[in-house]
Design a protein around this motif. Structure first.
Motif, mmCIF file in Angstrom:
data_model
loop_
_atom_site.group_PDB
_atom_site.id
_atom_site.type_symbol
_atom_site.label_atom_id
_atom_site.label_comp_id
_atom_site.label_asym_id
_atom_site.label_seq_id
_atom_site.Cartn_x
_atom_site.Cartn_y
_atom_site.Cartn_z
ATOM 1 N N GLU A 1 0.835 -1.203 0.000
ATOM 2 C CA GLU A 1 0.000 0.000 0.000
ATOM 3 C C GLU A 1 0.870 1.254 0.000
ATOM 4 O O GLU A 1 0.595 2.209 -0.727
ATOM 5 N N ALA B 1 2.415 1.773 -3.389
ATOM 6 C CA ALA B 1 1.422 2.282 -4.338
ATOM 7 C C ALA B 1 1.187 3.774 -4.128
ATOM 8 O O ALA B 1 1.084 4.538 -5.101
ATOM 9 N N LEU B 2 1.111 4.209 -2.864
ATOM 10 C CA LEU B 2 0.934 5.641 -2.566
ATOM 11 C C LEU B 2 2.128 6.457 -3.037
ATOM 12 O O LEU B 2 1.973 7.549 -3.584
ATOM 13 N N GLU B 3 3.341 5.932 -2.842
ATOM 14 C CA GLU B 3 4.548 6.645 -3.278
ATOM 15 C C GLU B 3 4.568 6.797 -4.791
ATOM 16 O O GLU B 3 4.900 7.872 -5.306
ATOM 17 N N LYS B 4 4.187 5.744 -5.521
ATOM 18 C CA LYS B 4 4.149 5.835 -6.987
ATOM 19 C C LYS B 4 3.104 6.836 -7.438
ATOM 20 O O LYS B 4 3.315 7.597 -8.383
ATOM 21 N N GLU B 5 1.971 6.837 -6.754
ATOM 22 C CA GLU B 5 0.902 7.781 -7.081
ATOM 23 C C GLU B 5 1.377 9.211 -6.864
ATOM 24 O O GLU B 5 1.142 10.088 -7.697
ATOM 25 N N ASN B 6 2.058 9.450 -5.741
ATOM 26 C CA ASN B 6 2.579 10.793 -5.440
ATOM 27 C C ASN B 6 3.630 11.210 -6.457
ATOM 28 O O ASN B 6 3.674 12.365 -6.873
ATOM 29 N N GLU B 7 4.485 10.281 -6.882
ATOM 30 C CA GLU B 7 5.518 10.587 -7.877
ATOM 31 C C GLU B 7 4.880 10.974 -9.206
ATOM 32 O O GLU B 7 5.337 11.914 -9.871
ATOM 33 N N SER B 8 3.836 10.252 -9.586
ATOM 34 C CA SER B 8 3.193 10.563 -10.878
ATOM 35 C C SER B 8 2.490 11.928 -10.815
ATOM 36 O O SER B 8 2.480 12.658 -11.801
ATOM 37 N N LYS B 9 1.935 12.274 -9.659
ATOM 38 C CA LYS B 9 1.295 13.593 -9.510
ATOM 39 C C LYS B 9 2.349 14.699 -9.580
ATOM 40 O O LYS B 9 2.125 15.741 -10.184
#
Length: 135
Positions: free
Chosen positions: A120, A123-131
């Protein structure tokens, strides 16, 4: 004949194959769970005894009932095995419940539970990187 000899390995695999078929299709004892699998067999080098390791997907009661059913059908299973396999001696069968498959599944479940928070967080870190890269 040595324990790991080619002849012993061949006999073990042949006995395993035949016992699987006999238990699946020939034995009609209602106590034997339909999800019973023969995991391994070990025929002693002198061909006098055979340990049959089996696994059952079910409750503790179903496992005990399956063991009781196999033990009561032991004579019939042995005579069917004698007809199918041409051995000097037909080994005396001993059934042993093998719970390693279920223990392995339990361990995988525990590992997944431990790793869930880690996945989890990734997944949050990847989401933050893409943002951040979109900005």
């Amino acid at each position: 004949m040595r324990k790991g000899s080619i002849k012993n390995v061949r006999i073990n695999s042949e006995v395993l194959k035949e016992l699987s078929q006999i238990i699946s299709f020939e034995v009609k004892d209602p106590r034997i769970n339909p999800f019973t699998s023969i995991m391994d067999v070990y025929v002693a080098p002198d061909l006098k005894t055979c340990k049959v390791y089996f696994s059952v997907m079910g409750t503790k009661e179903e496992k005990e009932n399956t063991l009781a059913g196999l033990n009561s059908a032991k004579g019939m299973i042995r005579s069917l095995l004698a007809k199918r396999i041409n051995l000097r001696n037909t080994p005396e069968l001993t059934f042993v419940l093998d719970e390693s498959l279920e223990k392995g599944m339990e361990m995988m479940k525990l590992i997944d539970e431990v790793n869930a928070p880690l996945h989890e967080r990734e997944a949050l870190e990847k989401e933050n990187e893409s943002k951040e890269s979109e900005e």
